[in-house]
Structures are given as C-alpha cells and as structure tokens.
Design a protein around this motif. Sequence first.
Motif, PDB file in Angstrom:
ATOM      1  N   PRO A   1       2.177 -10.531   1.295  1.00 31.77           N
ATOM      2  CA  PRO A   1       1.098 -10.434   2.327  1.00 31.77           C
ATOM      3  C   PRO A   1       0.804  -9.125   3.274  1.00 31.77           C
ATOM      4  O   PRO A   1       2.094  -8.460   3.263  1.00 31.77           O
ATOM      5  CB  PRO A   1       1.541 -11.418   3.432  1.00 31.77           C
ATOM      6  N   ASP A   2      -0.420  -8.659   3.222  1.00 32.38           N
ATOM      7  CA  ASP A   2      -0.490  -7.469   4.048  1.00 32.38           C
ATOM      8  C   ASP A   2       0.133  -6.089   3.339  1.00 32.38           C
ATOM      9  O   ASP A   2       0.305  -5.237   3.980  1.00 32.38           O
ATOM     10  CB  ASP A   2       0.132  -7.563   5.436  1.00 32.38           C
ATOM     11  N   ALA A   3       0.152  -6.228   2.210  1.00 35.14           N
ATOM     12  CA  ALA A   3       0.316  -5.033   1.079  1.00 35.14           C
ATOM     13  C   ALA A   3      -0.334  -4.960  -0.038  1.00 35.14           C
ATOM     14  O   ALA A   3      -1.235  -5.871  -0.373  1.00 35.14           O
ATOM     15  CB  ALA A   3       1.656  -5.210   0.644  1.00 35.14           C
ATOM     16  N   ASP A   4      -0.650  -3.779  -0.684  1.00 30.97           N
ATOM     17  CA  ASP A   4      -1.021  -3.913  -2.088  1.00 30.97           C
ATOM     18  C   ASP A   4      -0.561  -4.574  -2.898  1.00 30.97           C
ATOM     19  O   ASP A   4       0.662  -4.897  -3.010  1.00 30.97           O
ATOM     20  CB  ASP A   4      -1.155  -2.011  -2.582  1.00 30.97           C
ATOM     21  N   LEU A   5      -1.314  -4.952  -3.769  1.00 32.34           N
ATOM     22  CA  LEU A   5      -0.923  -5.695  -5.097  1.00 32.34           C
ATOM     23  C   LEU A   5      -0.137  -4.698  -6.122  1.00 32.34           C
ATOM     24  O   LEU A   5      -0.440  -3.732  -6.204  1.00 32.34           O
ATOM     25  CB  LEU A   5      -2.154  -6.432  -5.933  1.00 32.34           C
ATOM     26  N   TYR A   6       1.108  -5.273  -6.736  1.00 30.22           N
ATOM     27  CA  TYR A   6       1.913  -4.464  -7.800  1.00 30.22           C
ATOM     28  C   TYR A   6       1.580  -4.935  -9.121  1.00 30.22           C
ATOM     29  O   TYR A   6       1.806  -6.386  -9.186  1.00 30.22           O
ATOM     30  CB  TYR A   6       3.193  -4.290  -7.406  1.00 30.22           C
ATOM     31  N   VAL A   7       1.212  -4.030 -10.000  1.00 30.31           N
ATOM     32  CA  VAL A   7       0.964  -4.634 -11.285  1.00 30.31           C
ATOM     33  C   VAL A   7       2.040  -3.826 -12.145  1.00 30.31           C
ATOM     34  O   VAL A   7       1.900  -2.661 -12.175  1.00 30.31           O
ATOM     35  CB  VAL A   7      -0.476  -4.378 -11.855  1.00 30.31           C
ATOM     36  N   ALA A   8       2.708  -4.556 -13.078  1.00 32.88           N
ATOM     37  CA  ALA A   8       3.932  -4.230 -13.945  1.00 32.88           C
ATOM     38  C   ALA A   8       3.425  -4.639 -15.435  1.00 32.88           C
ATOM     39  O   ALA A   8       3.229  -5.701 -15.490  1.00 32.88           O
ATOM     40  CB  ALA A   8       5.207  -4.386 -13.634  1.00 32.88           C
TER      41      ALA A   8
ATOM     42  N   TYR B   1       0.248   0.135  -8.004  1.00 38.06           N
ATOM     43  CA  TYR B   1      -0.221  -0.489  -6.878  1.00 38.06           C
ATOM     44  C   TYR B   1      -1.923  -0.591  -6.769  1.00 38.06           C
ATOM     45  O   TYR B   1      -2.525   0.608  -6.983  1.00 38.06           O
ATOM     46  CB  TYR B   1       0.395   0.113  -5.748  1.00 38.06           C
ATOM     47  N   LEU B   2      -2.428  -1.594  -6.312  1.00 35.61           N
ATOM     48  CA  LEU B   2      -3.731  -1.685  -6.055  1.00 35.61           C
ATOM     49  C   LEU B   2      -4.139  -2.222  -4.808  1.00 35.61           C
ATOM     50  O   LEU B   2      -3.633  -3.429  -4.484  1.00 35.61           O
ATOM     51  CB  LEU B   2      -4.456  -2.610  -7.183  1.00 35.61           C
ATOM     52  N   THR B   3      -5.170  -1.854  -4.296  1.00 39.15           N
ATOM     53  CA  THR B   3      -5.591  -2.619  -3.044  1.00 39.15           C
ATOM     54  C   THR B   3      -6.263  -3.920  -3.446  1.00 39.15           C
ATOM     55  O   THR B   3      -6.798  -3.894  -4.641  1.00 39.15           O
ATOM     56  CB  THR B   3      -6.811  -1.674  -2.303  1.00 39.15           C
TER      57      THR B   3
ATOM     58  N   GLU C   1      -9.581  -2.834  -5.341  1.00 35.30           N
ATOM     59  CA  GLU C   1      -9.434  -2.201  -6.281  1.00 35.30           C
ATOM     60  C   GLU C   1      -9.127  -3.259  -7.440  1.00 35.30           C
ATOM     61  O   GLU C   1      -9.448  -3.409  -8.535  1.00 35.30           O
ATOM     62  CB  GLU C   1      -8.344  -1.093  -6.310  1.00 35.30           C
ATOM     63  N   ALA C   2      -8.085  -4.443  -7.274  1.00 35.29           N
ATOM     64  CA  ALA C   2      -7.640  -5.373  -7.980  1.00 35.29           C
ATOM     65  C   ALA C   2      -9.059  -6.268  -8.579  1.00 35.29           C
ATOM     66  O   ALA C   2      -9.185  -6.384  -9.619  1.00 35.29           O
ATOM     67  CB  ALA C   2      -6.790  -6.390  -7.184  1.00 35.29           C
ATOM     68  N   TRP C   3      -9.761  -6.506  -7.545  1.00 35.95           N
ATOM     69  CA  TRP C   3     -11.081  -7.386  -7.859  1.00 35.95           C
ATOM     70  C   TRP C   3     -11.927  -6.334  -8.696  1.00 35.95           C
ATOM     71  O   TRP C   3     -12.651  -6.915  -9.810  1.00 35.95           O
ATOM     72  CB  TRP C   3     -11.831  -7.597  -6.534  1.00 35.95           C
ATOM     73  N   ALA C   4     -12.215  -4.994  -8.474  1.00 33.49           N
ATOM     74  CA  ALA C   4     -13.001  -4.205  -9.453  1.00 33.49           C
ATOM     75  C   ALA C   4     -12.148  -3.989 -10.833  1.00 33.49           C
ATOM     76  O   ALA C   4     -12.849  -4.358 -11.788  1.00 33.49           O
ATOM     77  CB  ALA C   4     -13.106  -2.839  -8.550  1.00 33.49           C
ATOM     78  N   LEU C   5     -10.767  -4.036 -10.881  1.00 35.07           N
ATOM     79  CA  LEU C   5     -10.447  -4.048 -12.070  1.00 35.07           C
ATOM     80  C   LEU C   5     -10.448  -5.304 -12.961  1.00 35.07           C
ATOM     81  O   LEU C   5     -10.591  -5.362 -14.086  1.00 35.07           O
ATOM     82  CB  LEU C   5      -8.720  -3.644 -11.955  1.00 35.07           C
ATOM     83  N   TRP C   6     -10.304  -6.350 -12.198  1.00 26.48           N
ATOM     84  CA  TRP C   6     -10.588  -7.979 -12.727  1.00 26.48           C
ATOM     85  C   TRP C   6     -11.889  -7.671 -13.476  1.00 26.48           C
ATOM     86  O   TRP C   6     -11.840  -8.341 -14.550  1.00 26.48           O
ATOM     87  CB  TRP C   6     -10.284  -8.826 -11.606  1.00 26.48           C
TER      88      TRP C   6
END
Length: 102
Positions: free
Chosen positions: A50-57, A66-68, A71-76
């Motif tokens: 919550p209240d942080a960027d998403l982390y993708v590994a 890390y993605l806001t 950014e994650a929606w655009a990547l998706w």
Amino acid sequence: MTDPTADVPVRMPYADEPDEPTAQEPRRFYRLRAPHVDKASVPVTVRVTPDADLYVAVGSGRRRMYLTPNEAWALWRCLSEAVASTGEPPEWIRVHITPTHR
C-alpha cells in the motif's frame, strides 16, 4: 426493456478483490512459475505494498524493477497485446493466482 447492467464494466473472473491491508501483513505477493526448456521453472513475483510502487521480480530476483501503478497498467496493456500476438496461451497459464502475504 433494456438490461440495466449492459454498460456496467465486468471485473475479470480470475482477479481477486484486494485484501484490506493490516498492520501485520500490509503487502501482497502474486507468484507464478514459468516453465523453462533447459532448466527448472522460472519464478515471477509481483509485490504490492500500500502507498508504494509495485515490485516485479523475474528469475529469483535477478531481473527486477519498481513500477508505479500507472506504469504497471501501461506495461500490462503492452505485454497483453504483444504476448497475444504470439499465439494461443499455453495451458499452464490458465490458473488462478491467490495473493499471499509472504
């Protein structure tokens, strides 16, 4: 008479509603292992805090970023179009992913 729910957006059936974050377990992890031809499967993990960027590994954390949320929606969106252009989805991808807290 028309259907009043016809214009209501429908949530994807495989997406869980987000859990309410708690002080003890504020993060959620979404994991899936992708088969690999020459070696063991490759782990893919997304951490939502919550209240942080998403982390993708990808690959035990060797490739990570890390993605806001935007950014994650655009990547998706880009990934979904790009991967869909490669053909039908494999059977192993047709699974329900339940978020975990660790």
